[in-house]
Design an enzyme around this catalytic site. Sequence first.
Site, PDB file in Angstrom:
ATOM      1  CG  ASN A  10      -1.801   1.218   1.316  1.00 35.81           C
ATOM      2  OD1 ASN A  10      -1.940   1.954   0.350  1.00 35.81           O
ATOM      3  ND2 ASN A  10      -2.405   1.438   2.474  1.00 35.81           N
ATOM      4  CE  LYS A  12      -0.220   3.251   4.857  1.00 34.59           C
ATOM      5  NZ  LYS A  12      -0.101   3.400   6.312  1.00 34.59           N
ATOM      6  CG  HIS A  95      -5.838   1.459   5.348  1.00 39.73           C
ATOM      7  ND1 HIS A  95      -5.398   2.410   6.229  1.00 39.73           N
ATOM      8  CD2 HIS A  95      -4.768   0.656   5.087  1.00 39.73           C
ATOM      9  CE1 HIS A  95      -4.119   2.204   6.499  1.00 39.73           C
ATOM     10  NE2 HIS A  95      -3.705   1.146   5.810  1.00 39.73           N
ATOM     11  CD  GLU A  97      -3.172   5.396   6.685  1.00 39.19           C
ATOM     12  OE1 GLU A  97      -2.086   5.122   7.219  1.00 39.19           O
ATOM     13  OE2 GLU A  97      -3.329   5.459   5.454  1.00 39.19           O
ATOM     14  CD  GLU A 167      -3.485  -2.458   7.330  1.00 42.35           C
ATOM     15  OE1 GLU A 167      -2.434  -2.471   6.707  1.00 42.35           O
ATOM     16  OE2 GLU A 167      -4.300  -1.535   7.249  1.00 42.35           O
ATOM     17  N   GLY A 173       2.633   2.439  10.934  1.00 42.19           N
ATOM     18  CA  GLY A 173       3.468   3.624  10.817  1.00 42.19           C
ATOM     19  C   GLY A 173       4.122   4.061  12.109  1.00 42.19           C
ATOM     20  CB  SER A 213       5.351  -1.617  11.682  1.00 45.54           C
ATOM     21  OG  SER A 213       4.802  -0.340  11.908  1.00 45.54           O
TER      22      SER A 213
END
Length: 251
Positions: A10, A12, A95, A97, A167, A173, A213
């Site tokens: 991904n 992003k 996701h 985010e 996730e 991150g 990560s």
Amino acid sequence: MPRQFFVGGNFKMNPITRESKLALAKTLNDAQIDPSVEVVIAPPAIYLLSLREVIRPDVKVAAQNAHYKPNGAFTGEISPAMLADAQIPYVILGHSERRTLFHETSDLVAQKTRAAIETGLSVILCVGETLAERESNKTTQVIEEQLKPVVDTLSEEQWSKIVVAYEPVWAIGTGKVATAAQAQETHAAIRAFLAKAVSPAVSENTRIIYGGSVTAANCKELSKQLDVDGFLVGGASLKPEFVDIINARKA
């Protein structure tokens, strides 16, 4: 049949230049990739078609998001029908985010998932808990609540088009990563839920991948876990070590 190992990258909102996009493509094109692994990369929408044209044919390209309507007055959105027409086979949905920054609910994610599958796309469906939820021992409850609207929306047959990506939000991150034991425990819980909520066959056949990560340093241990069927990689997918992650199961 054993589940095919799956590694997704991904990107992003990266890369930011045409040159860096081409450099990423060259790294993958020149690499020796384990042919038993399904590899999918998800660049920003503006690069979807141009990257598909230059990337090796055994690496698939995915969108990072899609709307649930096939067309209409939805400025800035891309529909599953457009992705299908452009021969983009995968889309990432749900996701963390999208859920946290753009306030997408699990019901909306389920709508998008159904729309994508009915259009012929395959879906990388993301679920995961925050640090506070993990520390409150609510991991399984949170993930089941995220999955339930999808379970209620899809037929059993449609699950063949789903890859579930676990996730943990606290590991995205941050440099933190779930231990191999933590990942396995949560993946096993997801599989148990699918067996109960959908069917034992769907539970057995659905790939559940880990995203939090993932790096070349931790991928081998994670890949050895019984219920870890691959990875959804963030920042490391922009680096040469992405090849090492793809090849995590090679001797």
